[in-house]
Design an enzyme around this catalytic site. Structure first.
Site, PDB file in Angstrom:
ATOM      1  N   HIS A  50      48.380  36.100  39.131  1.00  0.00           N
ATOM      2  CA  HIS A  50      46.988  35.667  39.129  1.00  0.00           C
ATOM      3  C   HIS A  50      46.678  35.103  37.735  1.00  0.00           C
ATOM      4  CE1 HIS A  50      45.226  38.204  42.710  1.00  0.00           C
ATOM      5  NE2 HIS A  50      46.189  37.385  43.087  1.00  0.00           N
ATOM      6  N   GLU A  52      44.652  36.004  35.337  1.00  0.00           N
ATOM      7  CA  GLU A  52      44.606  37.007  34.263  1.00  0.00           C
ATOM      8  C   GLU A  52      46.000  37.535  33.940  1.00  0.00           C
ATOM      9  OE1 GLU A  52      42.959  36.845  37.120  1.00  0.00           O
ATOM     10  OE2 GLU A  52      41.003  37.851  37.024  1.00  0.00           O
ATOM     11  N   SER A  77      35.848  36.639  39.081  1.00  0.00           N
ATOM     12  CA  SER A  77      35.783  38.106  39.046  1.00  0.00           C
ATOM     13  C   SER A  77      37.167  38.716  39.294  1.00  0.00           C
ATOM     14  CB  SER A  77      34.791  38.550  40.125  1.00  0.00           C
ATOM     15  OG  SER A  77      34.598  39.942  40.110  1.00  0.00           O
ATOM     16  N   CYS A  79      40.312  40.698  40.464  1.00  0.00           N
ATOM     17  CA  CYS A  79      40.727  41.474  41.641  1.00  0.00           C
ATOM     18  C   CYS A  79      41.207  42.864  41.211  1.00  0.00           C
ATOM     19  CB  CYS A  79      41.858  40.735  42.362  1.00  0.00           C
ATOM     20  SG  CYS A  79      43.507  41.085  41.697  1.00  0.00           S
ATOM     21  N   CYS A  82      44.308  42.714  38.726  1.00  0.00           N
ATOM     22  CA  CYS A  82      43.986  42.250  37.373  1.00  0.00           C
ATOM     23  C   CYS A  82      43.049  43.245  36.670  1.00  0.00           C
ATOM     24  CB  CYS A  82      43.372  40.861  37.434  1.00  0.00           C
ATOM     25  SG  CYS A  82      44.518  39.638  38.130  1.00  0.00           S
ATOM     26  N   ASP A 142      46.113  35.266  48.703  1.00  0.00           N
ATOM     27  CA  ASP A 142      46.008  35.628  47.288  1.00  0.00           C
ATOM     28  C   ASP A 142      45.212  36.905  47.074  1.00  0.00           C
ATOM     29  OD1 ASP A 142      46.934  34.542  44.722  1.00  0.00           O
ATOM     30  OD2 ASP A 142      44.807  34.512  44.196  1.00  0.00           O
TER      31      ASP A 142
END
Lengths: 145, 145
Positions: A50, A52, A77, A79, A82, A142
């Site tokens: 991802h 991040e 935002s 997940c 992360c 995802d």
């Protein structure tokens, strides 16, 4: 908007140009970007990169003291994965581009003492809406849906 | 011990032989290993490739239905990052080699509906005690301490 969220958005836009999920992130330590990246699901067939996570990996191995004095910028935002990484490394502050298209683990982050700021930036919202409309299957994958 | 935890321990032992943090993981779906790996902090300078994350990455892109019918085996109690990944992909069951040398986010996983089984396996405990005694700095870095 400061230069760091601007850099995170540029990462997201780069991801979109590559045909990927347009989420970008940078890690700022003492005024410098020490790591940056974007979601690599499509580009590398990755289940863990991802935005991040890409930024954390790009920053490389860091001592706890660096993470604990860093700010993570992300266009979306974070997940649960992360957010877990943010909690593992005790990054104290996270600036979030938007949480309208997806709301991550913000309550858990706040309960863990992480300071959050949500910008509701229209460029971030538009990037996600554009991608989700075009590739709903990739987006659902995802986020584990 | 079943073949899947055995495979996770073999991953951890491989990590130790490489000079790395000896934590291994496999993901089992319908009786088959679909992903396996071990911690790669030392080997790749990675901040995100914990054992469980390596196994997820090795499994590649999977639909939600696969994760939700999988079991994750890990030689050590999952840290906040790896627990977050388990929660993201809604892996329903996690078999943990031991949680004596490190206790991860087990309470959060249970509260999220994940079924946990902790084996307290002596081989897993010995691997960690051996590594932590030899490389306390690397271990602390790996858990953000």
């Amino acid at each position: 908007m400061d230069e760091f969220m601007q850099a995170a958005i540029e990462e997201a836009e780069q991801g979109l140009r590559e045909g990927g999920v347009p989420i970008g992130s940078v890690i700022m330590h003492e005024g410098e970007i020490i790591g940056r990246g974007h979601n690599m699901r499509q580009q590398q067939g990755s289940a863990i990169l991802h935005g991040e996570m890409s930024a954390l990996e790009n920053a490389g191995r860091q001592p706890a003291s660096v993470y604990r004095n860093s700010v993570l910028y992300t266009t979306l935002s974070p997940c649960p994965m992360c957010s877990g990484a943010i909690r593992l490394y005790q990054i104290p502050r996270v600036i979030i581009g938007e949480n309208q298209t997806f709301l991550g683990d913000e309550e858990l982050l706040k309960a863990s003492g992480v300071e959050l700021e949500v910008l509701q930036d229209q460029r971030c919202i538009d990037l996600m809406n554009q991608f989700i409309a075009a590739h709903p299957d990739v987006w659902n994958e995802d986020i584990g849906e």
